[in-house]
Design an enzyme around this catalytic site. Structure first.
Site, PDB file in Angstrom:
ATOM      1  N   ARG A 165      36.428  -1.617 -27.293  1.00  0.00           N
ATOM      2  CA  ARG A 165      35.061  -1.265 -27.684  1.00  0.00           C
ATOM      3  C   ARG A 165      34.761  -1.641 -29.126  1.00  0.00           C
ATOM      4  NH1 ARG A 165      35.590   4.612 -24.849  1.00  0.00           N
ATOM      5  NH2 ARG A 165      37.437   4.667 -26.169  1.00  0.00           N
TER       6      ARG A 165
ATOM      7  N   LYS B 295      52.179   6.723 -19.405  1.00  0.00           N
ATOM      8  CA  LYS B 295      51.997   8.140 -19.558  1.00  0.00           C
ATOM      9  C   LYS B 295      51.022   8.460 -20.699  1.00  0.00           C
ATOM     10  CE  LYS B 295      54.669  10.578 -22.133  1.00  0.00           C
ATOM     11  NZ  LYS B 295      54.576  10.423 -23.568  1.00  0.00           N
TER      12      LYS B 295
ATOM     13  N   HIS C 119      58.700   4.237 -20.871  1.00  0.00           N
ATOM     14  CA  HIS C 119      59.367   3.237 -21.713  1.00  0.00           C
ATOM     15  C   HIS C 119      60.871   3.497 -21.850  1.00  0.00           C
ATOM     16  CE1 HIS C 119      58.855   6.082 -25.104  1.00  0.00           C
ATOM     17  NE2 HIS C 119      59.812   5.410 -25.700  1.00  0.00           N
TER      18      HIS C 119
ATOM     19  N   GLU D  33      64.287  14.327 -31.823  1.00  0.00           N
ATOM     20  CA  GLU D  33      63.525  13.505 -32.762  1.00  0.00           C
ATOM     21  C   GLU D  33      63.512  14.188 -34.120  1.00  0.00           C
ATOM     22  OE1 GLU D  33      60.012  11.292 -31.107  1.00  0.00           O
ATOM     23  OE2 GLU D  33      59.913  13.152 -29.980  1.00  0.00           O
TER      24      GLU D  33
ATOM     25  N   ASP E 258      55.140  15.997 -22.544  1.00  0.00           N
ATOM     26  CA  ASP E 258      55.262  14.750 -23.294  1.00  0.00           C
ATOM     27  C   ASP E 258      56.611  14.062 -23.067  1.00  0.00           C
ATOM     28  OD1 ASP E 258      54.287  12.890 -25.315  1.00  0.00           O
ATOM     29  OD2 ASP E 258      55.764  13.760 -26.676  1.00  0.00           O
TER      30      ASP E 258
ATOM     31  N   HIS F   8      60.546  11.174 -19.524  1.00  0.00           N
ATOM     32  CA  HIS F   8      61.769  10.543 -20.037  1.00  0.00           C
ATOM     33  C   HIS F   8      63.038  11.299 -19.620  1.00  0.00           C
ATOM     34  CE1 HIS F   8      58.783   8.398 -22.153  1.00  0.00           C
ATOM     35  NE2 HIS F   8      58.708   9.137 -23.224  1.00  0.00           N
TER      36      HIS F   8
ATOM     37  N   LYS G  81      60.943  18.058 -31.468  1.00  0.00           N
ATOM     38  CA  LYS G  81      60.561  17.329 -32.681  1.00  0.00           C
ATOM     39  C   LYS G  81      61.039  18.123 -33.887  1.00  0.00           C
ATOM     40  CE  LYS G  81      56.673  14.804 -30.745  1.00  0.00           C
ATOM     41  NZ  LYS G  81      57.221  13.442 -30.721  1.00  0.00           N
TER      42      LYS G  81
HETATM   43  C1  BG6 Z   1      56.734   9.144 -26.273  1.00  0.00           C
HETATM   44  C2  BG6 Z   1      56.258  10.500 -26.680  1.00  0.00           C
HETATM   45  O1  BG6 Z   1      56.599   8.968 -24.885  1.00  0.00           O
HETATM   46  O2  BG6 Z   1      58.108   9.013 -26.629  1.00  0.00           O
HETATM   47  C3  BG6 Z   1      56.457  10.715 -28.173  1.00  0.00           C
HETATM   48  O3  BG6 Z   1      54.879  10.618 -26.367  1.00  0.00           O
HETATM   49  C4  BG6 Z   1      57.890  10.455 -28.556  1.00  0.00           C
HETATM   50  O4  BG6 Z   1      56.072  12.030 -28.540  1.00  0.00           O
HETATM   51  C5  BG6 Z   1      58.351   9.113 -28.012  1.00  0.00           C
HETATM   52  O5  BG6 Z   1      57.961  10.464 -29.969  1.00  0.00           O
HETATM   53  C6  BG6 Z   1      59.828   8.938 -28.226  1.00  0.00           C
HETATM   54  O6  BG6 Z   1      60.191   7.644 -27.872  1.00  0.00           O
HETATM   55  P1  BG6 Z   1      61.476   6.956 -28.497  1.00  0.00           P
HETATM   56  O7  BG6 Z   1      61.553   5.640 -27.826  1.00  0.00           O
HETATM   57  O8  BG6 Z   1      61.212   6.869 -29.977  1.00  0.00           O
HETATM   58  O9  BG6 Z   1      62.634   7.852 -28.218  1.00  0.00           O
END
Ligand code: BG6
Length: 505
Positions: free
Chosen positions: A50, A156, A186, A224, A243, A248, A348
């Site tokens: 956009r 996601k 991912h 994290e 999340d 994951h 986190k």
């Molecule tokens: C994402 C989450 O899917 O994965 C984030 O939304 C998170 O909150 C991230 O920080 C972590 O990914 P990675 O590859 O850094 O472990």
């Protein structure tokens, strides 16, 4: 028509082509594929967004993203020039049928220019509220009607609970058939995550002990160090369970526990993974307190700096009850895993950025050594280090040198970096490459997403109905709330505390 889908000329249409995901992840990944000569010839990226900008300005902006986020660092002029010549921009309102007519014309022109029917991959790098709208408009414009050469990629959050995930799946499937839909997690693109399958199923060594007769418990930690960064607005409506755990961590659980596949066909792997989710014991509402723990970070320390608490982050409500830490205990009720507990945790602002899976084996049935021999005695463990150090550690007992029989744990290490001496591709490189080759092995099927949501629904329900009275309940820079320790300690076990880099030399 090209027979090898990998070589088939491809147009990647990125909705949200001016957005953060495109800038940080997609373009750096595509550029690396370009450098590796893995993109089809010809190849084009058509960014749709956009934002009021031009193709030239967008190209400059994307180069800045590559400089900052590509694993190979800033782009050389020549390489960048050949890549970016294939990038174009279309300003569009995502809900406007005219935008899709313009897109159809562009794609038809490409087919004429390339003198072939190009493979079309529609990547939805937009806020999730637009997924349904875009899928529908693509369908109405006839752009989803050729299953062979049109695919849609979504990422996601795929819903925020079971009902919304089902709704999204319905909209997607009203317009695309299931084999055309690529749902990204991912984590599945990470080398070490894929290696779980190689480790388990390309070696005869561990499979015989990969079951309840030898495994005492499994822990999965995805920690994290960062806080919510600039994503407070999104995160405050999501929380750690939605999340990270729903996607994951559940994917990691599936890879560790699934049965051996008969082949590496996408459907076979996906069937085996969904079997696991169907075998996970549902958590009853009244058991949630015993099977799950939540936390929210307070101020504290990260990398030697004082950092604010979650409630003080930008975009977060000052009284927020959103969890930034979640721990869950699960059981997989099948022959292989009956009664083996799986402890999953993520959070986190923990002390370290580290993801690992630890398979804790049972103690030996009879301890023949004198008591003093085994002062530091621990049952064997296998640790799959996913990030940042990538590798596998086998921890077992050894005799300490000296006249007496003293035992202590020692580590046998495999490190990706030391062994292969090449930089692993970023997860998005793998996933984009697979989506463009029409290989769905590493992508989630609708039933898998829904099964994961339905397992977490009781926890989401109970946490929503009983607001936490103790938030924030862990200081930044610590390993989460006491509840997470209790969750595992009540079973007489402990989390494996990642200490130093396990696989580093
Ligand atoms: C994402 C989450 O899917 O994965 C984030 O939304 C998170 O909150 C991230 O920080 C972590 O990914 P990675 O590859 O850094 O472990």
């Amino acid at each position: 028509m090209e027979r090898d889908p990998h070589r088939r000329p491809t147009v990647l249409v990125i909705f949200g082509g001016h957005g953060d995901l495109t800038w940080r992840k997609l373009i750096p990944a595509l550029f690396n594929l370009h450098l590796d000569k893995s993109l089809s010839q010809p190849f084009a990226v058509h960014a749709v967004d956009r934002v009021d900008t031009s193709t030239d300005l967008l190209r400059e902006h994307l180069r800045d993203g590559v400089s900052q986020f590509s694993r190979r660092g800033p782009a050389a002029d020549g390489d960048w020039g050949t890549f970016v010549a294939a990038v174009t921009y279309q300003k569009a309102d995502f809900d406007d049928p005219a935008a899709y007519s313009e897109l159809s014309e562009y794609l038809a022109q490409i087919d004429t220019q390339w003198n072939t029917k190009a493979n079309r991959v529609f990547y939805l790098a937009t806020p999730p509220s637009l997924f349904g709208v875009i899928a529908r408009r693509l369908g109405e414009a006839g752009l989803s009607h050729e299953p062979e050469c049109s695919h849609i990629v979504v990422e996601k959050p795929l819903g925020c609970d079971l009902e919304s995930a089902q709704r999204l799946n319905r909209v997607l499937r009203d317009n695309f058939s299931e084999p055309q839909i690529f749902r990204i997690d991912h984590y599945l693109g990470k080398e070490t995550v894929q290696n779980i399958l190689a480790f388990r199923f390309a070696n005869v060594l561990f499979e015989p002990i990969w079951n309840r007769r030898y495994v005492d418990h499994v822990t999965i930690t995805v920690a994290e160090e960062v806080g919510v960064e600039h994503r407070g607005g999104y995160y405050d409506h999501a929380g750690a369970l939605r999340d990270m755990v729903q996607n994951h961590l559940m994917q990691l659980l599936c890879l560790v526990t699934m049965e051996p596949p008969v082949s590496f066909e996408a459907e076979e792997i996906r069937n085996k993974k969904v079997d696991v989710l169907h075998a996970v014991r549902p958590i009853a509402h009244h058991d949630v307190h015993a099977f799950a723990a939540r936390g929210q970070y307070a101020e504290g320390w990260a990398k030697g700096e004082h950092v604010c608490g979650y409630r003080q982050e930008e975009g977060v409500a000052p009284e927020s009850t959103t969890e930034t830490f979640a721990a869950v205990k699960l059981f997989v009720d099948n022959w292989r895993w009956q009664d083996v507990p799986f402890y999953l945790r993520t959070g986190k602002r923990l002390p370290r950025f580290v993801s690992e899976i630890s398979i804790g084996f049972l103690a030996v049935p009879h301890q023949a050594f004198p008591v003093e021999a085994a002062l530091d005695w621990q049952p064997a463990r296998l640790i799959i280090c996913i990030q940042p150090d990538q590798g596998i550690v086998l921890r077992f007992q050894a005799k300490q040198p000296g006249p007496q029989m003293y035992l202590r744990p020692v580590d046998m290490r495999f490190s990706y970096e030391d062994t292969f001496k090449i930089m692993s591709p970023d997860a998005y490189e793998t996933l984009l490459w697979d989506a463009m080759r029409n290989d769905a092995t590493l992508f989630m099927r609708a039933d898998q997403v829904e099964a994961a949501w339905s397992l977490l629904t009781p926890i989401l329900d109970v946490w929503a109905s009983i607001p936490p009275s103790d938030f924030p309940n862990y200081a930044s820079g610590t390993w989460g709330p006491e509840g997470a320790e209790v969750l595992i300690a009540q079973d007489g076990r402990t989390w494996l505390q990642p200490t130093a880099a396990h696989v580093a030399k």
